[in-house]
Design an enzyme around this catalytic site. Structure first.
Site, PDB file in Angstrom:
ATOM      1  N   GLU A  33       1.059  -0.481  -5.062  1.00 13.68           N
ATOM      2  CA  GLU A  33      -0.174   0.289  -5.175  1.00 13.68           C
ATOM      3  C   GLU A  33       0.219   1.762  -5.148  1.00 13.68           C
ATOM      4  O   GLU A  33       0.206   2.417  -4.109  1.00 13.68           O
ATOM      5  CB  GLU A  33      -1.137  -0.054  -4.030  1.00 13.68           C
ATOM      6  N   ASP A  91       0.825  -1.197   0.000  1.00 15.88           N
ATOM      7  CA  ASP A  91       0.000   0.000   0.000  1.00 15.88           C
ATOM      8  C   ASP A  91       0.867   1.257   0.000  1.00 15.88           C
ATOM      9  O   ASP A  91       1.790   1.391   0.817  1.00 15.88           O
ATOM     10  CB  ASP A  91      -0.899  -0.013   1.243  1.00 15.88           C
TER      11      ASP A  91
END
Length: 684
Positions: free
Chosen positions: A432, A403
């Site tokens: 991401e 993330d």
């Protein structure tokens, strides 16, 4: 064949002459290469990798080239050199292929040299064809061939022995004045294999490649929240053990990777409520990205989901079905994370002494504390974060969706991913990172196997063409795109307003444009399209802040389409490629047409034509560049619609298509030449 790496420098430097005569052969413009060799390029286990180089010399002598390559183990010890031939194409550009058979680092070099025997042969053939006397030339050739035997070239296999017998036979014929076989081009290969290669030209130092598992380069990802339910008779929340039941459905859709959002304990302080409100109800479950509570941090599992052993069982269940488990690793902490107390130095302080929560204006994340990568204790922080990966690797997880990696230091990722992938070369990391292109590319260079992309927001034909042509031409050696039409954070206006046809066309585009693609599963399958408010890309009643109950057996589910797309991708190797993508002209800008091929020659070319308009029918001629799919100009050929099951006979480059969003939004064609096609039932 394996050869020693002895060579001399290509050029002299300064005022000192080289100790040995430099090679006249030059090696330049080698690919794949990333930033001149500063970073490793990417390759895939068992997949042919093309090596390209400009190899040339002064004058008109023939130049030969090979690529040499070897695996390097985790301790840095290199294996013996392997060798593969390189073939000249045009303008001094040579092409060769290697196929890595082990994960981890590989180094390669391109070697070029003057082939005096082949140069002699071609020159003599030209003189013979011109009717000139070649008596002296034949004696010269016999002397050149005698050197092959006299040099005592190492005879490592039967082919080498045969080559030397052939050369010795030719030498005797030349001494007898017999030049009858010189125009046979098989001598080219014989002379390449037996050439004297010193002095040779080559790179200043070998270039590096990282070899990944197949799903690091090609695969379909499916994301779901394990705390939600897909059983109408069993309300949420559910556990990891319960969620194993969902894997059969995902495997039936032929997905390769099952991705779970963070599974760690969720903090209570500043916990967000449904739809992200800052005043949660007592029973609100919070965001999985608000990581950490009294139950533990990044190496713990939320008690309501299960235990660490359940993660191992879930990973095993995925592999039993031919899939990999990907865990979300988000290096951020809730205010209740144990690190906040144990390592306050790892967090940035505001002027009043409080810890700064995360922000992405106008968004505020009061339930998340970012880590400070400028901390004075940065070394211990780095070690702790790398150990999070190691912890889950030891529990059977090898794939990670990371993330927001663009908000962490590049140097950290280069060190951490280098360490982890040295220890575990079968690991795969998906970035991401919806951020600036150069930042996304840097993350790829420092070790991420693949990355999310801007695909969700590229919607017109010119936007899609420009974006994927740029990826294919400029970053293909290192940046591997993963195209997602939706995520828990991304519900584009097109999906909000375009109805089922928009979902269908976006799935087809993502699955065929990009070697890797993914969906936020149940929301995409079931056409979830309502935003939390007008102008927002957030879902109403998003699973980020609450549990949901999904009915995957609904008649309007897109599961059959997703399954068919993944089956088509697996069946045709051209879909594994990005570098061979070629966009073709259409009469109608509402149509997008592109093709892909496998440069290794395995499998048929594919042509995809998509109606980008979810509301209107679009039709017109597509102008196929036949050379791009390996067909001669003016060819007749069959195109087999892998979605519709119909075969069409196409002729030449201009052919008509008609696509209506309420019936067929796209054609996904495989191309059959008439000389290898079963044309029974072909239609015009």
């Amino acid at each position: 064949m394996t050869t020693a790496r002895t060579h001399t420098a290509n050029t002299a430097t300064g005022g000192t002459l080289p100790a040995e005569r430099p090679s006249r052969a030059v090696v330049e413009a080698v690919r794949p290469v990333v930033d001149g060799g500063r970073f490793a390029a990417k390759a895939t286990l068992g997949e042919p990798l093309q090596i390209i180089a400009d190899v040339f010399a002064d004058g008109h002598d023939v130049v030969d080239a090979v690529v040499q390559w070897r695996h390097v183990d985790v301790s840095g010890v290199a294996a013996d050199w392997n060798e593969a031939p390189m073939e000249p194409r045009n303008n001094d550009r040579f092409h060769g292929w290697i196929t890595p058979d082990r994960l981890g680092p590989v180094e390669f070099d391109v070697v070029g040299w003057i082939d005096h025997r082949e140069s002699w042969r071609r020159g003599v053939v030209k003189k013979i064809e011109a009717g000139l006397d070649v008596g002296v030339e034949l004696l010269t050739g016999a002397r050149l061939l005698a050197e092959v035997v006299d040099e005592g070239v190492e005879l490592g296999d039967d082919r080498s022995l045969d080559d030397h017998r052939l050369i010795d036979g030719l030498r005797h014929r030349l001494l007898d004045g017999d030049h009858s076989t010189l125009d046979d081009d098989h001598w080219t290969d014989v002379f390449v294999r037996t050439s004297r290669r010193t002095p040779s030209g080559r790179l200043p130092s070998p270039l590096r490649i990282d070899v990944d598992p197949l799903h690091g380069a090609f695969g379909a990802w499916y994301e779901f929240f394990p705390r939600s339910s897909v059983d109408p008779d069993v309300p949420p929340p559910r556990t990891l053990r319960d969620s194993i039941e969902r894997l059969d459905h995902i495997a039936e859709m032929a997905f390769d990777v099952v991705y779970l959002p963070p599974i760690h304990p969720i903090g209570l302080t500043n916990r967000k409520g449904r739809n992200g409100v800052t005043t949660p109800a007592p029973d609100d479950v919070g965001s999985p990205w608000g990581i950490g509570s009294s139950a533990g941090g990044h190496t713990a599992v939320a008690p309501e989901l299960g235990t660490v052993d359940d993660v191992t069982a879930f990973a095993d269940a995925c592999r039993d079905r031919g899939m990999e488990l990907a865990l979300d690793i988000a290096f951020q902490c809730s205010p209740d994370h144990p690190w906040v107390i144990e390592h306050p130095e790892w967090f940035a302080k505001r002027a009043d002494g409080s810890i700064q929560y995360a922000e992405n204006p106008p968004k505020k994340y009061q339930d998340i504390y970012p880590l400070d990568f400028e901390s004075d204790d940065w070394q211990d922080l780095w070690r702790a974060l790398a150990d999070v990966f190691r912890f889950w690797i030891d529990r059977g997880v090898r794939t990670f969706r990371v993330d927001n990696p663009h908000t962490k230091a590049f140097a950290f990722w280069e060190w951490a991913l280098g360490e982890i992938r040295t220890e575990h070369p079968d690991t795969v990391f998906l970035a991401e990172a919806f951020t600036r292109p150069r930042v996304m590319e840097r993350l790829a260079k420092v070790g991420f196997n693949q990355s999310y992309t801007y695909f969700a927001w590229r919607q017109s034909s010119w936007e899609l063409r420009e974006y994927f042509e740029d990826l294919a031409a400029r970053t293909v050696d290192v940046f591997r795109p993963n195209a997602w039409p939706n995520t828990p954070d991304i519900l584009t206006e097109q999906l909000q307003t375009g109805g089922r046809p928009a979902f269908v066309s976006r799935a087809i585009l993502a699955a065929t444009l990009s070697p890797s693609w993914g969906v936020y599963g149940p929301a995409f399958e079931l056409l979830e399209n309502v935003p939390v408010r007008p102008g927002s890309e957030e879902y109403l009643d998003t699973e980020k802040f609450q549990t949901r109950a999904w009915d995957l057996d609904r008649d309007d589910s897109l599961a059959p389409l997703l399954a068919r797309l993944n089956q088509i991708r697996r069946a045709h190797r051209a879909f594994r490629r990005l570098d061979t993508i070629h966009f073709h002209q259409t009469d109608d800008p509402g149509l997008l047409c592109f093709s892909k091929t496998d440069p290794a020659g395995e499998g048929r070319p594919v042509i995809v034509v998509v109606n980008l308009d979810p509301f209107e029918r679009h039709s017109g001629f597509v102008d196929i560049d036949l050379a791009a799919i390996g067909l001669p100009y003016g060819s007749d050929y069959d195109v087999v619609d892998e979605l519709g099951g119909v075969t069409h006979r196409w002729s030449g480059n201009r052919n008509f298509v008609d696509l209506a969003p309420w019936s067929a939004s796209a054609h996904v064609f495989t191309v059959r030449r008439l000389d290898d096609a079963d044309t029974t039932g072909a239609t015009s």
